[in-house]
Motif scaffolding. Structure first.
Motif, mmCIF file in Angstrom:
data_model
loop_
_atom_site.group_PDB
_atom_site.id
_atom_site.type_symbol
_atom_site.label_atom_id
_atom_site.label_comp_id
_atom_site.label_asym_id
_atom_site.label_seq_id
_atom_site.Cartn_x
_atom_site.Cartn_y
_atom_site.Cartn_z
ATOM 1 N N GLN A 58 0.925 -1.146 0.241
ATOM 2 C CA GLN A 58 -0.090 0.092 -0.067
ATOM 3 C C GLN A 58 0.876 1.254 0.046
ATOM 4 N N ARG A 59 0.427 2.178 -0.794
ATOM 5 C CA ARG A 59 1.235 3.546 -0.990
ATOM 6 C C ARG A 59 1.237 4.075 0.502
ATOM 7 N N ALA A 60 2.205 4.922 1.018
ATOM 8 C CA ALA A 60 2.173 5.546 2.284
ATOM 9 C C ALA A 60 2.602 6.754 2.094
ATOM 10 N N ASP A 61 1.896 8.072 2.367
ATOM 11 C CA ASP A 61 2.775 9.112 2.096
ATOM 12 C C ASP A 61 3.032 9.548 3.620
ATOM 13 N N LEU A 62 4.324 9.636 3.806
ATOM 14 C CA LEU A 62 4.729 9.725 5.531
ATOM 15 C C LEU A 62 5.638 10.961 5.343
ATOM 16 N N PHE A 63 6.227 11.560 4.293
ATOM 17 C CA PHE A 63 7.138 12.606 4.096
ATOM 18 C C PHE A 63 6.737 13.635 5.161
ATOM 19 N N GLY A 64 7.765 14.213 5.967
ATOM 20 C CA GLY A 64 7.587 15.203 6.888
ATOM 21 C C GLY A 64 6.725 15.081 8.048
ATOM 22 N N ARG A 65 6.090 13.753 8.049
ATOM 23 C CA ARG A 65 5.288 13.455 9.420
ATOM 24 C C ARG A 65 6.364 13.145 10.641
ATOM 25 N N ALA A 66 5.869 13.431 11.941
ATOM 26 C CA ALA A 66 6.620 13.576 13.119
ATOM 27 C C ALA A 66 6.762 11.970 13.218
ATOM 28 N N SER A 67 8.143 11.682 13.561
ATOM 29 C CA SER A 67 8.481 10.251 13.987
ATOM 30 C C SER A 67 7.823 9.441 14.941
ATOM 31 N N ASP A 68 7.303 10.190 15.924
ATOM 32 C CA ASP A 68 6.322 9.796 16.765
ATOM 33 C C ASP A 68 5.187 9.042 16.023
ATOM 34 N N THR A 69 4.508 9.909 15.347
ATOM 35 C CA THR A 69 3.272 9.647 14.337
ATOM 36 C C THR A 69 3.660 8.418 13.376
ATOM 37 N N VAL A 70 4.809 8.331 12.751
ATOM 38 C CA VAL A 70 5.175 7.089 11.936
ATOM 39 C C VAL A 70 5.328 6.016 12.903
ATOM 40 N N LEU A 71 5.894 6.042 14.057
ATOM 41 C CA LEU A 71 6.237 4.812 14.833
ATOM 42 C C LEU A 71 4.613 4.396 15.378
#
Length: 115
Positions: free
Chosen positions: A37-50
């Protein structure tokens, strides 16, 4: 001659995952057989990605978090005299954590271990 290539990079680092431009990241949670699945993570906070992509609620070791939470629960219930608290407290001390003074739990760990 030009070749088309696909590069696969596997990581558990939120800092790497959130540094790749949107449209270039595809994720697949293992086990195999699940769709990419495509994920748009660019620029997100590391805590959010975790939390959202790696299903972790802290960058801290889950083992450390579990033992610390166990100790805090005994303290909150005023059960610091129990053998279970002393065992958990000893485990926390045996971890030999070297936390920097600016770590939000440094003072808490110091207090619990010295309780």
């Amino acid at each position: 001659m030009r070749f088309k290539a696909t590069l696969f990079i596997a990581t558990h680092s939120p800092l790497i995952a959130n540094s790749v431009r949107n449209g270039n990241v595809y994720l697949c949670d293992l086990p195999a057989g699940q769709a990419w699945q495509r994920a748009d993570l660019f620029g997100r906070a590391s805590d959010t990605v975790l939390r959202e992509q790696f299903h972790l609620y802290s960058a801290r070791s889950p083992e450390v978090a579990a033992v610390l939470n166990q100790c805090l629960a005994y303290i909150a219930q005023n059960e610091t005299g129990r053998q279970e608290f002393r065992k958990a407290q000893a485990v926390l001390g045996d971890f030999g954590l070297d936390l920097t003074p600016d770590d939000p739990v440094a003072e808490i760990v110091k207090t619990v271990v010295g309780f």
